[in-house]
Design an enzyme around this catalytic site. Sequence first.
Site, PDB file in Angstrom:
ATOM      1  N   LYS A 134     -13.271  -1.202   6.055  1.00  0.00           N
ATOM      2  CA  LYS A 134     -13.684  -1.797   4.882  1.00  0.00           C
ATOM      3  C   LYS A 134     -14.698  -2.780   5.736  1.00  0.00           C
ATOM      4  O   LYS A 134     -15.822  -3.069   5.331  1.00  0.00           O
ATOM      5  CB  LYS A 134     -12.584  -2.670   4.447  1.00  0.00           C
ATOM      6  CG  LYS A 134     -11.995  -1.848   3.101  1.00  0.00           C
ATOM      7  CD  LYS A 134     -11.340  -0.664   3.590  1.00  0.00           C
ATOM      8  CE  LYS A 134     -10.103  -0.899   4.068  1.00  0.00           C
ATOM      9  NZ  LYS A 134      -9.013   0.355   4.045  1.00  0.00           N
TER      10      LYS A 134
ATOM     11  N   TRP B 264       0.935  -1.156  -0.036  1.00  0.00           N
ATOM     12  CA  TRP B 264      -0.161  -0.008  -0.181  1.00  0.00           C
ATOM     13  C   TRP B 264       1.093   1.239   0.093  1.00  0.00           C
ATOM     14  O   TRP B 264       1.761   1.299   1.068  1.00  0.00           O
ATOM     15  CB  TRP B 264      -0.891  -0.128   1.363  1.00  0.00           C
ATOM     16  CG  TRP B 264      -1.942   1.109   1.420  1.00  0.00           C
ATOM     17  CD1 TRP B 264      -2.703   1.612   0.292  1.00  0.00           C
ATOM     18  CD2 TRP B 264      -1.989   1.560   2.575  1.00  0.00           C
ATOM     19  NE1 TRP B 264      -3.261   2.550   1.045  1.00  0.00           N
ATOM     20  CE2 TRP B 264      -3.031   2.725   2.340  1.00  0.00           C
ATOM     21  CE3 TRP B 264      -1.618   1.778   3.957  1.00  0.00           C
ATOM     22  CZ2 TRP B 264      -3.476   3.895   3.175  1.00  0.00           C
ATOM     23  CZ3 TRP B 264      -1.979   2.771   4.789  1.00  0.00           C
ATOM     24  CH2 TRP B 264      -2.825   3.612   4.510  1.00  0.00           C
TER      25      TRP B 264
ATOM     26  N   ASP C 167      -0.817  -5.452   9.330  1.00  0.00           N
ATOM     27  CA  ASP C 167      -1.608  -4.965   9.102  1.00  0.00           C
ATOM     28  C   ASP C 167      -2.775  -5.220   8.536  1.00  0.00           C
ATOM     29  O   ASP C 167      -2.873  -6.148   7.701  1.00  0.00           O
ATOM     30  CB  ASP C 167      -1.042  -3.825   8.146  1.00  0.00           C
ATOM     31  CG  ASP C 167      -2.118  -2.666   7.342  1.00  0.00           C
ATOM     32  OD1 ASP C 167      -3.135  -2.675   8.039  1.00  0.00           O
ATOM     33  OD2 ASP C 167      -1.639  -1.979   6.447  1.00  0.00           O
TER      34      ASP C 167
HETATM   35  N1  PLA Z   1      -3.830  -0.624   5.388  1.00  0.00           N
HETATM   36  C1  PLA Z   1      -3.950  -1.230   4.097  1.00  0.00           C
HETATM   37  C2  PLA Z   1      -3.192  -2.192   3.289  1.00  0.00           C
HETATM   38  C3  PLA Z   1      -4.785  -0.580   3.231  1.00  0.00           C
HETATM   39  O1  PLA Z   1      -5.105  -0.847   1.996  1.00  0.00           O
HETATM   40  C4  PLA Z   1      -5.479   0.732   3.800  1.00  0.00           C
HETATM   41  C5  PLA Z   1      -6.621   1.439   3.141  1.00  0.00           C
HETATM   42  C6  PLA Z   1      -5.120   0.939   5.045  1.00  0.00           C
HETATM   43  C7  PLA Z   1      -4.208   0.254   5.785  1.00  0.00           C
HETATM   44  C8  PLA Z   1      -6.019   2.102   5.833  1.00  0.00           C
HETATM   45  O2  PLA Z   1      -7.098   2.151   5.910  1.00  0.00           O
HETATM   46  P1  PLA Z   1      -7.776   3.362   6.944  1.00  0.00           P
HETATM   47  O3  PLA Z   1      -6.978   4.097   7.528  1.00  0.00           O
HETATM   48  O4  PLA Z   1      -9.002   3.833   6.192  1.00  0.00           O
HETATM   49  O5  PLA Z   1      -8.376   2.265   8.062  1.00  0.00           O
HETATM   50  N2  PLA Z   1      -6.481   1.381   1.643  1.00  0.00           N
HETATM   51  C9  PLA Z   1      -7.379   2.100   0.779  1.00  0.00           C
HETATM   52  C10 PLA Z   1      -7.733   3.515   1.009  1.00  0.00           C
HETATM   53  C11 PLA Z   1      -8.708   1.216   0.783  1.00  0.00           C
HETATM   54  C12 PLA Z   1      -6.563   4.325   1.298  1.00  0.00           C
HETATM   55  O6  PLA Z   1      -5.681   4.291   0.302  1.00  0.00           O
HETATM   56  O7  PLA Z   1      -6.643   5.151   2.020  1.00  0.00           O
HETATM   57  C13 PLA Z   1      -7.019   1.873  -0.729  1.00  0.00           C
HETATM   58  O8  PLA Z   1      -7.690   2.121  -1.675  1.00  0.00           O
HETATM   59  O9  PLA Z   1      -5.782   1.364  -1.047  1.00  0.00           O
END
Ligand code: PLA
Length: 450
Positions: A296, A179, A260
């Site tokens: 989610k 991510w 995570d």
């Molecule tokens: N960790 C991972 C692996 C994630 O994909 C995301 C969110 C988070 C943590 C953090 O989420 P939160 O802080 O909202 O609980 N990833 C999303 C959204 C869904 C984003 O980038 O913020 C994504 O589209 O990858």
Amino acid sequence: MKTNDFSSSSSPSDRRIGALLRHLTAGTDADRVSSVFASPTSGGAGGSVFAHLVQAPEDAILGVTIAYNKDPSPIKLNLGVGAYRTEEGKPLVLNVVRKAEQQLINDRSRIKEYLPIVGLVEFNKLSAKLILGADSPAIRENRVTTVECLSGTGSLRVGGEFLARHYHQKTIYIPQPTWGNHPKIFTLAGLSVKTYRYYDPSTRGLNFQGLLEDLGAAPQGSIVLLHACAHNPTGVDPTLEQWEQIRKLMRSKGLMPFFDSAYQGFASGSLDTDAKPIRMFVADGGELLVAQSYAKNMGLYGERVGALSIVCKAADVAGRVESQLKLVIRPMYSNPPIHGASIVAVILRDRNLFNEWTLELKAMADRIISMRKQLFEALRARGTPGDWTHIIKQIGMFTFTGLNPAQVSYMTKEYHIYMTSDGRISMAGLSSKTVPHLADAIHAVVTKAL
Ligand code: PLA
């Protein structure tokens, strides 16, 4: 008294003389206000102290939504951010969440005082149980400390900063790819970020050998970020046998696991199944960190509700860890918000609501799996060149399509389909109605040889 001769003049030296004059003649309030115009942060003719700033680029994921919102096309499709949509393409508020909110509103005894620094204590206990299991030995032995944080991101950030202050190793290994926010979160938390091999583009699967080699070569005690399930962006998870090998290797080298868990329940449809890798690490009695998000799996994206748990070897250590976590949190945001955590606590404490939640969660996971099948079938029906079996093999919210940035930008320009430039698509943003449009776009772009 006429002292304004210089104040409307544009030359800095004139203005300085004007200010001096007014000072010497001990002017009125109005004079004093105009003299402030010479100072860099006041209004008036001088340039902004921020004038040197360059325009920062939009975020690689959230910026996709901004671009999508600007597109007037009626056929546009946002497959960028990982946010669940219904078959009608609408955001979903879970039924259990509506019920929990109603309960909260009906309860007139509820107040809006500050929560403690660690957040809502009942929420923390229930969150630890959800991720570690109701029968977890670590919980039974009081070796876990849990603090409510601002969703997954906040939990990662607080955990990262705690480790940077108190853990002997300051390097965290994150998977390649991962991510996009991970490297930024941990760098700003004060850790140094390195990567370990994870994904093999040639097989569109796990590079298990590379992973073992890189973790094997990491310095003793290094921190390792592990996606608990539904790896983002690849959709590729280790098998339980592979997890067991990872666990053995990490424990033999004293590597510190930092899980995570942003998608518990979204991978398999079962909360317990998706938590298995974490529970394997807890079962050996060793220490670890877990960042949990309810964005989610409970659809609480904007409520920013999550938790950081640190599993320790002894109860007294867990207590001291918590005291130090409070010192990280207090100057960062003082204490977390109350509403989202209260919703989660209502659902997790009530057997009926909990069961209803698991059904709704399973329905979301199933709809995503059915989107995978539909997209795969649609490409097969079109005879689209290439092996697309990874669409049905990958796990969780995303498909890592293998499309390159040029292909992605073509699909956005010609088909108004929005996704991240690494070719990741959010399967949760698709519906039976939009699958044909996406399949047409993919077919066109791979036969164009961009
Ligand atoms: N960790 C991972 C692996 C994630 O994909 C995301 C969110 C988070 C943590 C953090 O989420 P939160 O802080 O909202 O609980 N990833 C999303 C959204 C869904 C984003 O980038 O913020 C994504 O589209 O990858």
